[in-house]
Design an enzyme around this catalytic site. Structure first.
Site, PDB file in Angstrom:
ATOM      1  N   ASP A   2     -25.826   0.292  61.833  1.00  0.00           N
ATOM      2  CA  ASP A   2     -26.322  -0.750  60.939  1.00  0.00           C
ATOM      3  C   ASP A   2     -25.249  -0.974  59.862  1.00  0.00           C
ATOM      4  OD1 ASP A   2     -27.812  -2.718  59.755  1.00  0.00           O
ATOM      5  OD2 ASP A   2     -29.672  -1.580  59.688  1.00  0.00           O
TER       6      ASP A   2
HETATM    7  C1  BGC Z   1     -30.034  -4.868  58.673  1.00  0.00           C
HETATM    8  C2  BGC Z   1     -29.974  -5.135  60.155  1.00  0.00           C
HETATM    9  C3  BGC Z   1     -29.143  -6.347  60.437  1.00  0.00           C
HETATM   10  C4  BGC Z   1     -27.769  -6.134  59.837  1.00  0.00           C
HETATM   11  C5  BGC Z   1     -26.808  -7.258  60.120  1.00  0.00           C
HETATM   12  C6  BGC Z   1     -28.658  -4.887  58.031  1.00  0.00           C
HETATM   13  O1  BGC Z   1     -28.739  -4.862  56.664  1.00  0.00           O
HETATM   14  O2  BGC Z   1     -30.660  -3.649  58.442  1.00  0.00           O
HETATM   15  O3  BGC Z   1     -31.268  -5.282  60.662  1.00  0.00           O
HETATM   16  O4  BGC Z   1     -29.080  -6.588  61.804  1.00  0.00           O
HETATM   17  O5  BGC Z   1     -27.901  -5.980  58.445  1.00  0.00           O
HETATM   18  O6  BGC Z   1     -27.143  -8.396  59.456  1.00  0.00           O
END
Ligand code: BGC
Length: 776
Positions: free
Chosen positions: A316
């Site tokens: 993530d």
């Molecule tokens: C979130 C994810 C997301 C990623 C990319 C993160 O902050 O937890 O769910 O896919 O950002 O945008």
């Protein structure tokens, strides 16, 4: 060999083998007059030569190509494939990406989108970089790309997987046209704490419903072959346990027993793997002391060794870096080492792999094989996506499909079918389109942007239909529609003004109208990531607004627009009708009006329990019985002094404009063997006056087991449309997959003993039957 040539070889091989089999084993007579079979006829030989080409031509040729590429890659280029960087908010790539891509130092971007922009950067990758490895463009296409569908929690409320699959497939078609071949969806985190803002992104509290929705969404995004030009690669996230954040506070620690992980949190991820999902995203949370982005148990033992997942895992956003804050890694280098060795392939945003792996390989802390494996998994997916063959997006298709009429219609249908009717006293709903006057109240009734909800992809507020517009275009030409804002959602106004005057104006509007529709709830930014709340009450002065309107004595129809269960006890007791519409997307206003005025009968069901008070959390239907189940007559049982133990609305709840009767529950046997199966049947009848949908839900309870079981577990459901007077038979099968559980040694087993079966239209009531599983 190019993919198309592989396919051609395969077709030819099948043809040659067919001819060979047909013409091959010709009996013949030798000069000694002995009949023999021509074992080594040339055609037979051809069969043997070409059979392997049929069996695994793609696989082996792709794996060979990957190996050949890896053999030519420098360590720098390999680490480049493991790196994902962010584009700009408007979808542009960043200037630094150009040089990184040219040098083969970037494998993927997120947020870069639009056919032209992605093609520009892709051209540099496939024409100017040394090894011509294409980029993969990722984006959070959570509930639509440009045509925004209802938020996932709403879609789960439809209890209609084919509809949810369709929504994902529309999203895939638009995203792929815009060059985005990888979505960071579905989010399949089970969540039992509505304070957690991200509950809106998932399918709610239940592992079975969650698994069904996960499968549907993966199928919708990926189709049978995600190399198709209108499909995208899906990503099951957040692996794992993220939804169990302590106190519902986003990013917080989780501590979950292995049994509970396997029983509650894993199933939707496993369903995604079974549906062929190509990627996983590791979660932010600390899981039992080992952050999920550096957790060998989840990333390798379960995912790769047990489930045989052969796609790749992306971190993530900076979750590799965050292992330092967690207190697991002492520094950047250790963060890279722990994540890589745990099985995390691609690093999002932070750049520790690129920076520290050369030294880590030098001192033997990370092996070249580990890096090669990670690169291999990523390249494999790039091949499967067909990116080596078709790296570019089609700008013409982009123009044609984005926000097409068909997509918008699909969004309206999904939105209408996601709506849940929570109350309908004296059949206030549906309203007549001929009503003389209607007051439409609430800031949320007249706000396009809010309809999109959180994570609204490339959605634009100007695409959205508000509730006010939806009502205006639904009612007769003579109906007078008056709008009054009443109050803001948050209670914070631009001028800091007291909202009393505008509440009074709303009261006047309701007094002077024959019908009143009041939209209350949350703003989109109160839900989603980093949007946890400690209270589930209506924010701002909205309750006060509803109270003032109820005091007029007029029947009120409440339209809830929100992303989580809310504690709306007063409203439930005092309003005439309540519709839960969640954030319903671009067609919100039209879809809600379809339901309000009876063109669509509501048939959705809650995918999550509504508590009466935040103090009841966690509250979910599939709880254990405890040693002291609540007993009003006995103080020393499991309950609260100051609140009931029952929820405001149970899981699976939702009313209709008609009435249904469920009868004749029958089991095909009263005993079965542990590996046997059982049919559960019943009849459902529409005993009212309108065509409508009901969702028949099957729950079980394993009464006694070596590990205690929940008091109810959903094991099947079916949404059925019935005409007035129509009766249908429903049938479900119960087999070991539904009856088993993880024992103390983490083995999935079915134990002998008594089981209860409940068939109902929500989790709290229904018909009951019993059967026994026999000893082996
Ligand atoms: C979130 C994810 C997301 C990623 C990319 C993160 O902050 O937890 O769910 O896919 O950002 O945008």
């Amino acid at each position: 060999m190019e993919e198309s040539r592989i396919k051609a070889t395969r077709v030819w091989s099948i043809f040659i083998c067919a001819v060979a089999l047909w013409r091959g084993p010709q009996p013949y007579t030798s000069k000694h007059k002995v009949r023999k079979t021509k074992l080594f006829s040339p055609l037979w030989l051809l069969t043997f030569l070409f059979l392997p080409a049929i069996a695994a031509p793609q696989q082996s040729s792709v794996e060979n190509r990957i190996n050949a590429l890896i053999a030519r890659m420098t360590l720098e280029e390999k680490l480049g494939q493991l790196q994902q960087l962010d584009g700009e908010a408007n979808g542009n790539y960043r200037p630094e990406h150009i040089e990184l891509v040219r040098r083969g130092l970037l494998g993927s971007t997120l947020n870069v989108r639009g056919a032209r922009k992605t093609n520009e950067l892709q051209r540099i990758a496939v024409e100017e970089s040394r090894l011509k490895i294409p980029l993969i463009f990722a984006f959070d296409v959570i509930h639509g790309y440009r045509t925004i569908f209802p938020v996932p929690l709403a879609e789960a409320s439809s209890w209609d997987p084919s509809l949810v699959e369709r929504a994902a497939s529309v999203a895939a078609s638009e995203a792929s046209a815009a060059g985005v071949k990888w979505t960071f969806a579905p989010m399949v985190d089970i969540a039992r704490d509505p304070r957690w803002g991200r509950i809106v992104e998932g399918a709610g509290e239940d592992p079975y419903l969650g698994a069904v929705m996960a499968r549907a969404r993966v199928r919708g995004f990926q189709g049978r072959d995600y190399s198709a030009s209108d499909k995208v690669l899906a990503c099951a996230k957040h692996w794992v346990g993220y939804g169990a954040a302590e106190g519902g506070r986003d990013y917080n620690t989780t501590d979950i027993s292995e049994i509970r992980l396997r029983e509650v949190y894993f199933p939707p991820f496993k369903a995604a793997v079974d549906a062929g999902v190509g990627t996983f995203m590791s979660a932010f949370n600390d899981l039992n002391g080992v952050p999920a982005s550096a957790n060998p148990f989840t990333l390798t033992k379960v995912l790769r060794d047990e489930w045989k997942f052969d796609g790749f895992v992306v971190s993530d956003y900076e979750s590799v870096k965050e292992t330092i804050n967690h207190g697991l890694a002492a520094d950047e280098s250790e963060a890279a080492r722990l994540a890589l060795n745990a099985g995390l392939d691609m690093e999002m945003i932070s750049r520790f792999y690129g920076k520290h792996v050369p030294a880590l390989i030098g001192n033997g802390k990370v092996s070249t094989a580990t890096i090669d494996n990670a690169v291999r998994r990523i390249l494999r997916i790039k091949f499967r996506l067909g990116l080596f063959d078709k790296p570019y997006a089609d700008e013409e298709r982009e123009k044609a499909v984005i926000l097409s009429r068909a997509n918008i219609e699909a969004a309206r249908l999904v939105a209408a079918r996601s709506i849940v009717l929570l109350k309908n006293e004296a059949k206030v709903l549906p309203l007549s389109k001929e009503v003389r006057s209607i007051a439409v109240i609430g800031a949320l009734a007249n706000d396009q942007a809010e309809m999109l909800g959180s994570w609204s992809g490339d959605g634009r507020k100007e695409d959205a239909v508000t509730l006010l517009e939806g009502i205006r275009s639904k009612v007769s030409r003579t109906t007078r529609v008056t709008y009054a804002r009443g109050c803001s959602v948050s209670g914070v106004t631009a001028t800091g003004a007291d909202e009393k005057a505008s509440i009074d104006e709303a009261v006047r509007a309701v007094r002077e109208s024959d019908a009143a529709i009041v939209a209350v709830g949350e703003s989109a930014d109160m839900t989603g990531e980093a949007a946890s709340r400690s209270s589930l009450d209506l924010p701002g002065r909205q309750l006060e607004l509803v109270q003032a309107l109820v005091a007029t004595g007029k029947p009120l129809v409440i339209v809830l627009i929100n992303g989580r269960p809310l504690t709306i006890n007063w409203i439930v007791d005092n309003a005439s009708a309540i519709l839960e519409t969640w954030f319903a997307g671009v067609q919100a206003g039209n879809a809600i009006a379809d339901v309000l005025f009876g063109d669509v009968a509501p048939g959705g069901k809650l995918p999550i329990t509504f508590p009466r008070t935040v103090g009841q959390i966690p509250i979910y239907y599939g709880h254990k019985n405890t040693g002291r189940p609540p007993d009003p007559a006995n103080k020393y049982t499991s309950k609260y002094l100051d609140a009931p133990v029952t929820p405001l609305f149970p899981f699976g709840y939702g009313l209709s404009y008609t009435s249904f009767k469920l009868t004749n529950l029958r089991l095909s046997a009263s005993t079965i063997r542990p590996d046997g199966h059982l049919a559960v049947t019943a009849e459902i009848e529409n005993v009212g006056e309108r065509v409508a949908d009901e969702v028949v839900q099957l729950y079980i309870r394993d009464m006694v087991a070596s590990v205690t079981r929940p008091v109810k577990e959903l094991k099947g459901f079916e949404r059925i449309t019935l005409k007035p007077g129509e009766k249908r038979r429903v049938e479900f099968t119960l087999a070991s997959e539904q009856l088993g559980f993880y024992d103390r040694n983490m083995r999935f087993i079915v134990e002998p003993g008594e089981f209860k079966v409940f068939l109902g239209t929500n989790s709290a009531e229904g018909l009951e039957a019993t059967f026994r599983v026999l000893e082996k």
